[in-house]
Design a protein around this motif. Structure first.
Motif, mmCIF file in Angstrom:
data_model
loop_
_atom_site.group_PDB
_atom_site.id
_atom_site.type_symbol
_atom_site.label_atom_id
_atom_site.label_comp_id
_atom_site.label_asym_id
_atom_site.label_seq_id
_atom_site.Cartn_x
_atom_site.Cartn_y
_atom_site.Cartn_z
ATOM 1 N N UNK A 124 -27.015 11.119 28.017
ATOM 2 C CA UNK A 124 -25.670 10.557 27.827
ATOM 3 C C UNK A 124 -25.656 9.060 28.091
ATOM 4 N N UNK A 125 -26.243 8.639 29.203
ATOM 5 C CA UNK A 125 -26.228 7.228 29.552
ATOM 6 C C UNK A 125 -26.997 6.382 28.543
ATOM 7 N N UNK A 126 -28.002 6.974 27.926
ATOM 8 C CA UNK A 126 -28.778 6.234 26.936
ATOM 9 C C UNK A 126 -27.985 5.954 25.667
ATOM 10 N N UNK A 127 -26.831 6.598 25.510
ATOM 11 C CA UNK A 127 -25.994 6.327 24.344
ATOM 12 C C UNK A 127 -25.217 5.022 24.467
ATOM 13 N N UNK A 128 -25.267 4.426 25.644
ATOM 14 C CA UNK A 128 -24.484 3.212 25.897
ATOM 15 C C UNK A 128 -25.408 2.052 26.238
ATOM 16 N N UNK A 129 -25.025 0.881 25.791
ATOM 17 C CA UNK A 129 -25.863 -0.304 25.931
ATOM 18 C C UNK A 129 -25.591 -1.004 27.262
ATOM 19 N N UNK A 130 -25.830 -0.306 28.349
ATOM 20 C CA UNK A 130 -25.661 -0.900 29.659
ATOM 21 C C UNK A 130 -24.793 -0.049 30.558
ATOM 22 N N UNK A 131 -24.590 -0.525 31.800
ATOM 23 C CA UNK A 131 -23.772 0.150 32.789
ATOM 24 C C UNK A 131 -22.763 -0.843 33.362
ATOM 25 N N UNK A 132 -21.735 -0.318 33.946
ATOM 26 C CA UNK A 132 -20.776 -1.192 34.611
ATOM 27 C C UNK A 132 -21.460 -1.947 35.759
ATOM 28 N N UNK A 133 -21.116 -3.201 35.965
ATOM 29 C CA UNK A 133 -21.649 -3.909 37.139
ATOM 30 C C UNK A 133 -21.146 -3.250 38.402
ATOM 31 N N UNK A 192 -18.902 11.489 34.507
ATOM 32 C CA UNK A 192 -19.172 10.102 34.145
ATOM 33 C C UNK A 192 -18.321 9.676 32.945
ATOM 34 N N UNK A 193 -18.089 10.597 32.029
ATOM 35 C CA UNK A 193 -17.270 10.252 30.864
ATOM 36 C C UNK A 193 -15.816 10.042 31.251
ATOM 37 N N UNK A 194 -15.316 10.853 32.170
ATOM 38 C CA UNK A 194 -13.954 10.649 32.650
ATOM 39 C C UNK A 194 -13.822 9.272 33.289
ATOM 40 N N UNK A 195 -14.804 8.895 34.105
ATOM 41 C CA UNK A 195 -14.771 7.557 34.711
ATOM 42 C C UNK A 195 -14.872 6.471 33.648
ATOM 43 N N UNK A 196 -15.720 6.686 32.659
ATOM 44 C CA UNK A 196 -15.929 5.662 31.621
ATOM 45 C C UNK A 196 -14.649 5.376 30.845
ATOM 46 N N UNK A 197 -13.960 6.434 30.415
ATOM 47 C CA UNK A 197 -12.823 6.210 29.519
ATOM 48 C C UNK A 197 -11.524 5.926 30.249
ATOM 49 N N UNK A 198 -11.423 6.324 31.535
ATOM 50 C CA UNK A 198 -10.121 6.262 32.188
ATOM 51 C C UNK A 198 -10.076 5.392 33.438
ATOM 52 N N UNK A 199 -11.210 5.164 34.104
ATOM 53 C CA UNK A 199 -11.156 4.528 35.420
ATOM 54 C C UNK A 199 -12.196 3.419 35.533
ATOM 55 N N UNK A 200 -11.915 2.229 35.030
ATOM 56 C CA UNK A 200 -12.898 1.142 35.074
ATOM 57 C C UNK A 200 -13.245 0.694 36.489
ATOM 58 N N UNK A 201 -12.419 1.049 37.489
ATOM 59 C CA UNK A 201 -12.762 0.701 38.870
ATOM 60 C C UNK A 201 -14.019 1.410 39.348
ATOM 61 N N UNK A 202 -14.281 2.597 38.810
ATOM 62 C CA UNK A 202 -15.409 3.396 39.295
ATOM 63 C C UNK A 202 -16.678 2.833 38.691
ATOM 64 N N UNK A 203 -17.484 2.176 39.525
ATOM 65 C CA UNK A 203 -18.650 1.433 39.046
ATOM 66 C C UNK A 203 -19.970 2.174 39.256
ATOM 67 N N UNK A 204 -19.998 3.210 40.116
ATOM 68 C CA UNK A 204 -21.264 3.829 40.506
ATOM 69 C C UNK A 204 -21.039 5.288 40.833
#
Length: 332
Positions: A321-330, A291-303
């Motif tokens: 980990x997800x609770x460290x961020x204020x939301x998820x990608x649409x 999930x971190x690889x997708x977060x920092x490098x691949x904004x296309x990956x939404x789910x």
């Protein structure tokens, strides 16, 4: 809440600072993909006498407790339409689907429906006992069924994935890769048209090939698939630290390159099934690293949709980990 930085693989770290085209780096703290999970709620083991067993609701509640916001449910064409034109909402199989959709809605959870297999009546000479994981002889045979599904359930389904792992001979009955891609594209075109005729706002997902198979993605684009789906799906392994072989999460840049080559580089991508590389629960960070690889490098990956059997330590680590961020990608 204080944010934490997670270490990704060397490949992921490099991609976090530049894109494959040399474009500027992403924002310092983009959002991670949304979290989904496969829910086998259509299986007979969850049912008794037409009513869901207690495990049905207990499993959904557990997924919600770990932060899952979408469940993937598999719907079999042969079980839904055993005879041509005989799909009925009152059939026991469809009552199960309705119960799954109701239970998800009660919990505020989206549903991704994966359509798969073909009835014997769509394949010349096939008997009911023949394997159903095959393409129909005529791809247009799927259109009326898809239209019925869209009309019957479209308001309650977030998206429809067309086929499971269509890059495999065992899932399609086709051994030649080029023929497999061409026949899948024809099936996708007919199914997408049917779903959207039944429900104009239907979101169609290109069936996730097993692994991060950029060659299959390239071949279906070459066959004309681009305008017949809204989301591209993949089913990679959970091993972002590995070399970027076709099975690995780290191979995604090759998929992105194929999408850009067909002027489709901004289309959303979903991981519709994660498979763990090892059964070892002592590495709870495996999901986090993907999930971190997708977060920092691949904004296309939404789910990211997790396969059943993910260990509680891994689920807990991903939830934290997800609770460290204020939301998820649409999703779209």
């Amino acid at each position: 809440m204080r944010r934490r930085t997670f270490v990704v693989s060397a490949a992921g770290a490099a991609l976090a600072t530049t894109t494959p085209t040399g474009a500027p780096a992403l924002a310092a703290d983009p959002l991670p993909p949304a979290l989904g999970a496969r829910f086998p709620g259509m299986g007979r083991g969850y049912w008794r006498g037409g009513r869901p067993r207690s495990a049905f609701h207990r499993h959904l509640d557990t997924l919600c407790a770990y932060g899952v916001g979408l469940v993937r449910v598999d719907v079999s064409w042969p079980k839904s339409e055993r005879r041509r034109g005989r799909s009925r909402a009152g059939h026991p199989y469809h009552r199960r689907l309705g119960a799954v959709l109701d239970a998800a809605a009660e919990r505020g959870v989206d549903v991704l429906v994966t359509l798969h297999d073909s009835p014997a009546w769509t394949r010349a000479g096939a008997a009911s006992r023949n394997p159903s994981a095959r393409f129909p002889d005529d791809p247009e045979a799927v259109r009326p069924w898809a239209e019925w599904l869209g009309a019957a359930y479209g308001d309650r389904v977030r998206a429809w994935e067309v086929w499971r792992e269509p890059n495999l001979p065992d899932a399609t009955g086709v051994t030649d890769p080029g023929e497999r891609a061409a026949r899948y594209t024809a099936l996708l075109r007919a199914c997408s048209a049917g779903l959207k005729a039944g429900h104009p706002r239907a979101v169609v997902v290109l069936g996730g090939p097993r692994h991060t198979d950029h060659r299959f993605v390239r071949d279906v684009y070459a066959a004309g698939a681009r305008d017949h789906f809204d989301v591209l799906a993949l089913r990679p392994r959970l091993d972002p630290g590995a070399l970027p072989g076709i099975r690995e999460v780290a191979n995604f840049p090759a998929v992105a390159e194929a999408m850009r080559a067909y002027r489709d580089g901004d289309k959303p991508v979903w991981w519709t099934d994660f498979a763990a590389t090892t059964p070892t629960p002592e590495d709870p960070g495996a999901l986090v690293r993907s999930f971190e690889l997708a977060r920092v490098a691949h904004p296309q990956i939404r789910l990211g949709v997790l396969a059943p059997g993910v260990s509680p330590p891994r689920l807990a680590a991903l939830r934290d980990y997800l609770q460290q961020h204020d939301g998820r990608r649409p999703l779209l």
